[in-house]
Design an enzyme around this catalytic site. Sequence first.
Site, PDB file in Angstrom:
ATOM      1  N   ASP A 140       0.866  -1.179   0.000  1.00  0.00           N
ATOM      2  CA  ASP A 140       0.000   0.000   0.000  1.00  0.00           C
ATOM      3  C   ASP A 140       0.904   1.230   0.000  1.00  0.00           C
ATOM      4  O   ASP A 140       1.826   1.324   0.823  1.00  0.00           O
ATOM      5  CB  ASP A 140      -0.851  -0.056   1.277  1.00  0.00           C
ATOM      6  CG  ASP A 140      -1.918   1.008   1.313  1.00  0.00           C
ATOM      7  OD1 ASP A 140      -1.723   2.085   0.706  1.00  0.00           O
ATOM      8  OD2 ASP A 140      -2.945   0.765   1.980  1.00  0.00           O
TER       9      ASP A 140
ATOM     10  N   TYR B 122      -8.764  14.445  -8.471  1.00  0.00           N
ATOM     11  CA  TYR B 122      -7.670  13.665  -9.071  1.00  0.00           C
ATOM     12  C   TYR B 122      -6.662  14.605  -9.748  1.00  0.00           C
ATOM     13  O   TYR B 122      -5.452  14.498  -9.531  1.00  0.00           O
ATOM     14  CB  TYR B 122      -8.273  12.676 -10.079  1.00  0.00           C
ATOM     15  CG  TYR B 122      -7.295  12.060 -11.032  1.00  0.00           C
ATOM     16  CD1 TYR B 122      -6.327  11.166 -10.601  1.00  0.00           C
ATOM     17  CD2 TYR B 122      -7.343  12.378 -12.396  1.00  0.00           C
ATOM     18  CE1 TYR B 122      -5.429  10.597 -11.496  1.00  0.00           C
ATOM     19  CE2 TYR B 122      -6.445  11.815 -13.297  1.00  0.00           C
ATOM     20  CZ  TYR B 122      -5.493  10.939 -12.846  1.00  0.00           C
ATOM     21  OH  TYR B 122      -4.599  10.381 -13.723  1.00  0.00           O
TER      22      TYR B 122
HETATM   23  C1  15L Z   1      -6.171  10.081 -16.959  1.00  0.00           C
HETATM   24  O1  15L Z   1      -5.438  10.762 -16.253  1.00  0.00           O
HETATM   25  C2  15L Z   1      -6.651   8.760 -16.518  1.00  0.00           C
HETATM   26  O2  15L Z   1      -5.720   8.085 -15.701  1.00  0.00           O
HETATM   27  C3  15L Z   1      -7.082   7.874 -17.664  1.00  0.00           C
HETATM   28  O3  15L Z   1      -7.838   6.807 -17.132  1.00  0.00           O
HETATM   29  C4  15L Z   1      -7.876   8.631 -18.734  1.00  0.00           C
HETATM   30  O4  15L Z   1      -9.125   8.944 -18.245  1.00  0.00           O
HETATM   31  C5  15L Z   1      -7.129   9.872 -19.194  1.00  0.00           C
HETATM   32  O5  15L Z   1      -6.678  10.648 -18.106  1.00  0.00           O
HETATM   33  C6  15L Z   1      -7.958  10.786 -20.108  1.00  0.00           C
HETATM   34  O6  15L Z   1      -7.956  11.999 -19.874  1.00  0.00           O
HETATM   35  O7  15L Z   1      -8.568  10.307 -21.059  1.00  0.00           O
END
Ligand code: 15L
Length: 277
Positions: A55, A139
């Site tokens: 983890d 995120y």
């Molecule tokens: C990201 O940062 C994600 O990790 C990926 O799963 C996609 O969603 C990608 O961006 C995106 O913007 O398409």
Amino acid sequence: MADLPARPVLLTGASGALGRVLAKGLAAEGWALRLTDIAPFPDPLPPGASFTEADLTDGVEILRLAEGCGTILHFGGVSVERPFAEVLAPNFLGLYYIYEAARRERARVVFASSNHTIGFYERDVRLDQDVQFRPDGYYGVSKAYGELMGRMYWDKHGVENVNLRIGGSRPKVNDARTLSIWLTYADLTRLVIRATLAPRVGTLVIWGASNNSRGFWGRDGRDVIGWKPEDSADPFIPEQAGNVSGNPIEERYQGGFFCTIGYSRTEPSPREIFPPK
Ligand code: 15L
């Protein structure tokens, strides 16, 4: 035989989509890999690699895993938009443990950052590396924080880092937006190889996209590491250009669907450019 990293390489997020691609591609180059993830590694273990289930929020284990490593490829953590409480531990605390391990080992960090650090820029704006962050969710905020942590560890501790602002790295171009942001697995692998082997990097930002004529992004640190994308989404323009969502927020912004998650503005936002022109 291609150049090899002088010390073992730790890859976090090894069981994720990009982690699996890198584990295979880098092992094929003859690299000594230490793979780790919170989930079991789903593939046969590549030659020269070991795997430890761990983890990211277990700081002691992360320090132990990084012992003797010269590079940490940090692809672990939450990789999509999720509620803040879910992003917090792996992407904020976990990232801190990665940098502490890098400081102790005098290792370089290659960080899987994301286009979601700048997701709220309109699609017709061309961005350079030094543009102000406009994250499109928790995120994206966590990835911007990761880049800033790199900036601080370089200035304060001399820990080198390369921040890959990855667009969409997936097997296929599956919609119109991906024509602008696609990063093929082969270009991703070559990018990570150069980011690891380049003699001196300091702290860099590199847009993780192939050579797409519809791309959103401009200047970055690629010349410092000697990387040039070789692939392109362009052959898929006829097939995918009309493949749009019909959601005006999703189609307005570079971050696409992530921008719509939890979106509660009732008035469209004004057009803003940072820094103002
Ligand atoms: C990201 O940062 C994600 O990790 C990926 O799963 C996609 O969603 C990608 O961006 C995106 O913007 O398409």
